[in-house]
Design a protein around this motif. Structure first.
Motif, PDB file in Angstrom:
ATOM      1  N   LYS A  89       0.902  -1.183   0.037  1.00  0.00           N
ATOM      2  CA  LYS A  89       0.177   0.059   0.074  1.00  0.00           C
ATOM      3  C   LYS A  89       0.864   1.369   0.102  1.00  0.00           C
ATOM      4  O   LYS A  89       2.106   1.239   0.520  1.00  0.00           O
ATOM      5  CB  LYS A  89      -0.988   0.016   1.168  1.00  0.00           C
ATOM      6  N   LEU A  90       0.239   2.325  -0.444  1.00  0.00           N
ATOM      7  CA  LEU A  90       0.842   3.694  -0.391  1.00  0.00           C
ATOM      8  C   LEU A  90       1.357   4.070   1.026  1.00  0.00           C
ATOM      9  O   LEU A  90       0.003   3.851   1.752  1.00  0.00           O
ATOM     10  CB  LEU A  90       0.258   4.618  -1.147  1.00  0.00           C
ATOM     11  N   PRO A  91       2.357   4.359   1.506  1.00  0.00           N
ATOM     12  CA  PRO A  91       2.288   4.843   2.907  1.00  0.00           C
ATOM     13  C   PRO A  91       1.447   5.991   3.314  1.00  0.00           C
ATOM     14  O   PRO A  91       1.308   7.000   2.455  1.00  0.00           O
ATOM     15  CB  PRO A  91       3.711   5.481   2.982  1.00  0.00           C
ATOM     16  N   VAL A  92       0.721   6.261   4.612  1.00  0.00           N
ATOM     17  CA  VAL A  92       0.057   6.841   4.908  1.00  0.00           C
ATOM     18  C   VAL A  92       0.612   7.487   6.487  1.00  0.00           C
ATOM     19  O   VAL A  92       1.200   6.744   7.095  1.00  0.00           O
ATOM     20  CB  VAL A  92      -1.445   6.646   5.045  1.00  0.00           C
ATOM     21  N   GLU A  93       0.283   8.682   6.728  1.00  0.00           N
ATOM     22  CA  GLU A  93       0.741   9.307   7.769  1.00  0.00           C
ATOM     23  C   GLU A  93       0.193   8.386   9.151  1.00  0.00           C
ATOM     24  O   GLU A  93      -1.116   8.023   8.848  1.00  0.00           O
ATOM     25  CB  GLU A  93       0.496  10.639   8.163  1.00  0.00           C
ATOM     26  N   GLU A  94       0.746   8.462  10.119  1.00  0.00           N
ATOM     27  CA  GLU A  94       0.446   7.627  11.439  1.00  0.00           C
ATOM     28  C   GLU A  94       0.493   6.201  11.355  1.00  0.00           C
ATOM     29  O   GLU A  94      -0.171   5.523  11.980  1.00  0.00           O
ATOM     30  CB  GLU A  94      -0.977   8.293  11.864  1.00  0.00           C
ATOM     31  N   SER A  95       0.954   5.551  10.346  1.00  0.00           N
ATOM     32  CA  SER A  95       1.313   4.194  10.132  1.00  0.00           C
ATOM     33  C   SER A  95       2.363   3.734  10.957  1.00  0.00           C
ATOM     34  O   SER A  95       3.329   4.490  11.309  1.00  0.00           O
ATOM     35  CB  SER A  95       1.460   4.062   8.582  1.00  0.00           C
ATOM     36  N   LYS A  96       1.972   2.553  11.610  1.00  0.00           N
ATOM     37  CA  LYS A  96       3.048   2.041  12.537  1.00  0.00           C
ATOM     38  C   LYS A  96       4.178   1.284  11.673  1.00  0.00           C
ATOM     39  O   LYS A  96       3.742   0.499  10.692  1.00  0.00           O
ATOM     40  CB  LYS A  96       2.329   1.001  13.431  1.00  0.00           C
ATOM     41  N   LEU A  97       5.465   1.404  12.047  1.00  0.00           N
ATOM     42  CA  LEU A  97       6.575   0.848  11.357  1.00  0.00           C
ATOM     43  C   LEU A  97       7.229  -0.464  12.157  1.00  0.00           C
ATOM     44  O   LEU A  97       7.304  -0.156  13.712  1.00  0.00           O
ATOM     45  CB  LEU A  97       7.663   1.829  11.140  1.00  0.00           C
ATOM     46  N   TYR A  98       7.429  -1.556  11.460  1.00  0.00           N
ATOM     47  CA  TYR A  98       8.104  -2.555  12.128  1.00  0.00           C
ATOM     48  C   TYR A  98       9.287  -3.109  11.692  1.00  0.00           C
ATOM     49  O   TYR A  98       9.312  -2.540  10.645  1.00  0.00           O
ATOM     50  CB  TYR A  98       7.134  -3.760  12.159  1.00  0.00           C
ATOM     51  N   VAL A  99      10.110  -3.816  12.037  1.00  0.00           N
ATOM     52  CA  VAL A  99      11.562  -4.370  11.708  1.00  0.00           C
ATOM     53  C   VAL A  99      11.358  -5.201  10.557  1.00  0.00           C
ATOM     54  O   VAL A  99      10.182  -6.423  10.750  1.00  0.00           O
ATOM     55  CB  VAL A  99      12.434  -4.881  12.581  1.00  0.00           C
ATOM     56  N   LEU A 100      11.703  -5.246   9.518  1.00  0.00           N
ATOM     57  CA  LEU A 100      11.234  -6.012   8.197  1.00  0.00           C
ATOM     58  C   LEU A 100      11.834  -7.554   8.588  1.00  0.00           C
ATOM     59  O   LEU A 100      13.024  -7.515   9.250  1.00  0.00           O
ATOM     60  CB  LEU A 100      12.198  -5.640   7.012  1.00  0.00           C
ATOM     61  N   GLY A 101      11.096  -8.653   8.741  1.00  0.00           N
ATOM     62  CA  GLY A 101      11.427  -9.861   8.981  1.00  0.00           C
ATOM     63  C   GLY A 101      11.014 -10.313  10.552  1.00  0.00           C
ATOM     64  O   GLY A 101      11.236 -11.315  10.869  1.00  0.00           O
ATOM     65  N   SER A 102      10.368  -9.022  11.160  1.00  0.00           N
ATOM     66  CA  SER A 102      10.030  -9.678  12.514  1.00  0.00           C
ATOM     67  C   SER A 102       8.716  -9.927  12.679  1.00  0.00           C
ATOM     68  O   SER A 102       8.119 -10.393  13.935  1.00  0.00           O
ATOM     69  CB  SER A 102      10.296  -8.358  13.349  1.00  0.00           C
ATOM     70  N   ASN A 103       7.829 -10.264  11.636  1.00  0.00           N
ATOM     71  CA  ASN A 103       6.653 -10.606  11.689  1.00  0.00           C
ATOM     72  C   ASN A 103       5.606  -9.575  12.556  1.00  0.00           C
ATOM     73  O   ASN A 103       4.877 -10.213  13.355  1.00  0.00           O
ATOM     74  CB  ASN A 103       6.315 -11.953  12.299  1.00  0.00           C
ATOM     75  N   ASN A 104       5.933  -8.213  12.406  1.00  0.00           N
ATOM     76  CA  ASN A 104       5.099  -7.223  13.345  1.00  0.00           C
ATOM     77  C   ASN A 104       5.283  -7.481  14.806  1.00  0.00           C
ATOM     78  O   ASN A 104       4.499  -7.251  15.469  1.00  0.00           O
ATOM     79  CB  ASN A 104       3.812  -7.329  12.771  1.00  0.00           C
ATOM     80  N   LYS A 105       6.660  -8.083  15.057  1.00  0.00           N
ATOM     81  CA  LYS A 105       6.775  -8.315  16.586  1.00  0.00           C
ATOM     82  C   LYS A 105       7.667  -7.104  17.306  1.00  0.00           C
ATOM     83  O   LYS A 105       7.641  -6.959  18.290  1.00  0.00           O
ATOM     84  CB  LYS A 105       7.561  -9.729  16.798  1.00  0.00           C
ATOM     85  N   ILE A 106       8.552  -6.516  16.240  1.00  0.00           N
ATOM     86  CA  ILE A 106       9.174  -5.308  16.515  1.00  0.00           C
ATOM     87  C   ILE A 106       9.010  -3.951  16.321  1.00  0.00           C
ATOM     88  O   ILE A 106       9.083  -3.923  15.227  1.00  0.00           O
ATOM     89  CB  ILE A 106      10.871  -5.805  16.461  1.00  0.00           C
ATOM     90  N   LEU A 107       8.330  -3.558  17.090  1.00  0.00           N
ATOM     91  CA  LEU A 107       7.672  -2.001  16.797  1.00  0.00           C
ATOM     92  C   LEU A 107       9.048  -1.116  16.450  1.00  0.00           C
ATOM     93  O   LEU A 107       9.776  -0.943  17.717  1.00  0.00           O
ATOM     94  CB  LEU A 107       6.692  -1.557  17.729  1.00  0.00           C
TER      95      LEU A 107
END
Length: 754
Positions: free
Chosen positions: A368-386
């Motif tokens: 998706k195109l990035p939007v403001e206030e989106s949460k970022l996670y470490v690539l490869g962490s399966n959304n575990k490392i904010l």
């Protein structure tokens, strides 16, 4: 397992969808953002100035006048900088903080004299909002008053990569208009190297005069371009007039500045300014600065989180608004809770869903195109490392490069790196070279100057939550570049590994413009010496395709022909190398696409597995809930049935007792009557009356005992429903009334008989 099917269809040329309420000086419908961005940056690199007037739109600025004997005290008590001196006439930038030390705004302060100052707000922060915030904090003893001058003010910013370019534009297009209506001399603020005066602030200039229409005018020249000096330097002109809106002088200066006939500065709109702001790493009001927003979704940032602590906060200053919050961050050994970073979303690793609408396949593109206030996670962490939160995002390709650029507030690196080590993740980067997102490498004027320190999270790959959109964190430009270096001007002054010639390439024996460049004999004079040589490999051998030459030109035609022939051979070798590199690039691109498709396939399978597991879990919970509900219903039915049986049994006993009670009472009454008649015949009237009263007292006592027994019996019986209890109470009352009536009737009959 679902079979993976996908067919890539190249998208048609067009625009990535992007909506913004910011106006542009270009035709956004017909001119793509990439062309607009490249046009602005070409003007910047060519030395031509750019200018903007944010006006009354979403990025409007406010101009507040502070006047009175208590001006210095007011500024020192409310702002993070220190203001002193009797003369005034200097400029400082300071933070307005809340009580917790969070930034409300970055204010540009011009102290004209000790009892007069002006405040310029950040773009997007209106003057009325700042006035409403500061005015309630003023008391009569403060001896200071505020006035919102925003409605009669026009703010114009002129910027370039060098201050000399801006001065030339002002001298050519602005000073002639001022000289035509006033004799006051226009003096530029001191150059950047002399900006600081004895009060620790930048020098500043203000001119006051009456216009031809007899309106009181004032022009304040502030030494700021509203963005990071790593990108642009310049001046901001604040033009004041008494009559709103600013029509006379302000509009004349603006039209003359951007006139195509004069070949003046390039006008940019708020949309282009927003891209420059993000590209230069400058935080913005309501984006990274959110302390004034009551509905903010995240904790507002402080000065040290936005890298302003060392420049906008005076650590030796006494009490001021928000000082305790700032001190708590300074005392924390771990540093501020978050830091500002840039983030790049490159198109070569992100094929957005809007570009793949025509693709054929059985999976959804979640890039998706990035939007403001989106949460970022470490690539490869399966959304575990904010990692943090995306706070600003520029228009796609608006920098002139195939990328989207944004700003993000990132959490402390120690916690992120610890979790990455636990999952076996690491940051892959070359600590000596910047990547292709930089328009310029780090440069040093001397080998003795150390480069900026490497940030522990610089180069970290992140992914937006619930998408496949991948970005790279980078330090903001003021941390990547050496002080005084401009991010738009290429000026490489060091010899690094990237400039060393590779095997088979021509080594150069001269430097042009501080950059290593290939030697071209055709550009040399015949009497100039030159030499070329082929670089050997590590074993000091030459490949079959390499040619070793060493020619010294003496000016003869034969040698010149040989040199030209050698140059042709070198060009042929270079073209072949380029062709080979292009072929290798095509192979690498095909391999990358295949790997990406495999990655998409794996992600789709993982998503299907997670969805199935989630569905099974939901189904299991529903079945368990249904079973528990059935058990509860059965238990409730049993309880109601048992209660009903107990109530029916109690009602039968009560009725039987009620039927037996009147008969017993009647027998007792008849026996007493017969006994009384027999005794009355034998007793005198006085004795009979005394006996009657004694019997009456005895009867009353018996009734009371009976009533007490009935109450005790009611307490022993399980609680009935409200309706049953009410009916029982009424029946007992009727029985009691009936008994009293019978007793009263018996007394009357006795009295008649007596």
């Amino acid at each position: 397992m679902v079979e993976f099917e996908y067919e890539y269809i190249p998208p048609k040329e067009g625009y990535l969808p992007y909506t913004s309420n910011l106006p542009s000086s270009f035709d956004t419908k017909n001119i793509p953002s990439g062309i607009r961005g490249e046009a602005v940056r070409s003007a910047i690199r060519s030395g031509r100035c750019i200018c903007w007037n944010l006006g009354s739109g979403p990025l409007q600025q406010g101009w507040i006048s502070v006047k009175g004997k208590g001006t210095l005290t007011f500024l020192n008590n409310k702002l993070s900088q220190s203001f002193s001196g009797d003369g005034g006439g200097y400029y400082k930038e300071a933070c307005l903080l809340n009580t917790k030390g969070r930034i409300i705004d970055r204010l540009r302060v011009f102290l004209e004299k000790k009892d007069q100052a002006y405040l310029l707000t950040s773009p997007g922060h209106s003057g009325s909002d700042l006035f409403e915030r500061l005015d309630p904090l003023i008391f009569p003893l403060d001896q200071v008053s505020l006035r919102d001058c925003s409605n009669t003010t026009k703010v114009i910013t002129i910027a370039s990569t060098k201050l000399e370019h801006v001065k030339i534009a002002i001298q050519n297009f602005i000073i002639p208009l001022i000289d035509a209506i006033t004799t006051t001399e226009f003096i530029f603020p001191s150059p950047s190297e002399d900006h600081y005066d004895h009060n620790g602030g930048h020098s500043c200039t203000r001119i006051e005069f009456n216009s031809k229409s007899n309106n009181k005018c004032g022009i304040t020249i502030l030494p700021t371009a509203l963005v990071s000096e790593t990108a642009l330097v310049g001046y901001t002109l604040v033009i004041e007039e008494d009559a709103p809106p600013t029509t006379k002088l302000g509009e004349s200066i603006w039209r003359n500045l951007i006139s195509e006939e004069n070949d003046g500065a390039i006008e940019i709109g708020a949309l282009e300014f927003e891209t420059l702001r993000i590209e230069s790493g400058m935080p913005a009001f309501s984006k990274e600065i959110t302390a004034s927003d009551k509905d903010a979704k995240r904790t507002p940032a402080g000065p040290f989180e936005l890298h302003w602590g060392n420049t906008l906060v005076n650590m030796d200053k006494g009490c001021y608004l928000g000082q305790e919050g700032v001190a708590s961050v300074v005392r924390n050994k771990r540093g501020p809770p978050s830091l500002l970073y840039q983030i790049f979303f490159n198109y070569d690793v992100n094929v957005f869903d809007t570009e793949s609408k025509g693709d054929k396949g059985n999976i959804n593109n979640l890039t998706k195109l990035p939007v403001e206030e989106s949460k970022l996670y470490v690539l490869g962490s399966n959304n575990k490392i904010l990692v943090g939160t995306l706070t600003s995002i520029a228009e796609p390709s608006s920098t002139g490069d195939p990328t989207m650029i944004g700003l993000a507030l990132v959490k402390r690196p120690d916690r992120i790196l610890t979790k990455m080590r636990e999952q076996g993740l690491k940051i892959d980067r070359n600590p000596f070279l910047d990547d292709e997102n930089d328009n310029i490498r780090r440069t040093m004027t001397s080998a003795m100057v150390k480069p900026p320190p490497i940030d522990p999270l610089d180069g970290l790959e992140v992914i937006i939550k619930d998408t496949y959109t991948v970005g790279i964190l980078r330090c903001i430009p003021i941390r990547r570049y050496i002080m005084g270096q401009n991010m738009f001007i290429e000026d490489t002054a060091i010899y690094d590994d990237a400039n060393e010639p590779k095997e088979g390439e021509v080594e150069v024996n001269r430097i042009q413009n501080n950059r290593w460049t290939p030697d071209n004999p055709q550009n040399q004079q015949t009497n100039n010496k030159y030499e070329t040589r082929i670089i050997k490999d590590e074993n000091n051998t030459i490949n079959d395709n390499d040619i070793a030459t060493e020619v010294i030109n003496t000016g003869t035609n034969n040698e010149l022909e040989e040199a030209e022939e050698q140059a042709k051979i070198n060009r042929a070798i270079e073209e072949a190398s380029k062709a080979q590199a292009a072929a290798d690039g095509a192979v690498a691109e095909a391999k990358r696409k295949a790997e990406k498709l495999a990655l998409l396939k794996q992600k789709a399978e993982d998503a299907m597995a997670r969805r199935k597991a989630k569905t099974d879990e939901v189904k299991r919970k529903e079945e368990k809930l249904t079973m528990l509900r059935e058990k509860a219903d059965a238990a409730m039915t049993r309880r109601q049935k048992a209660k009903k049986e107990v109530v029916e049994e109690q009602e039968v006993k009560r009725k039987e007792a009620k039927m037996a009670m009147p008969k017993e009472r009647a027998d007792e009454v008849m026996a007493r009557r017969e006994q009384k008649k027999a005794e009355e015949k034998e007793l005198s009237p006085e004795e009979a009356e005394a006996k009657r009263k004694a019997e009456k007292m005895k009867m009353s006592k018996e009734r009371a005992d009976e009533a007490m027994a009935q109450r005790q019996q009611q307490q022993n019986i399980k609680e009935l429903s409200p309706k049953e209890a009410e009916a029982k109470r009424k029946a007992e009352k009727m029985t009691s009334l009936k008994q009293r009536a019978e007793e009263a009737m018996a007394r009357r009959q006795r009295q008649k008989a007596e």
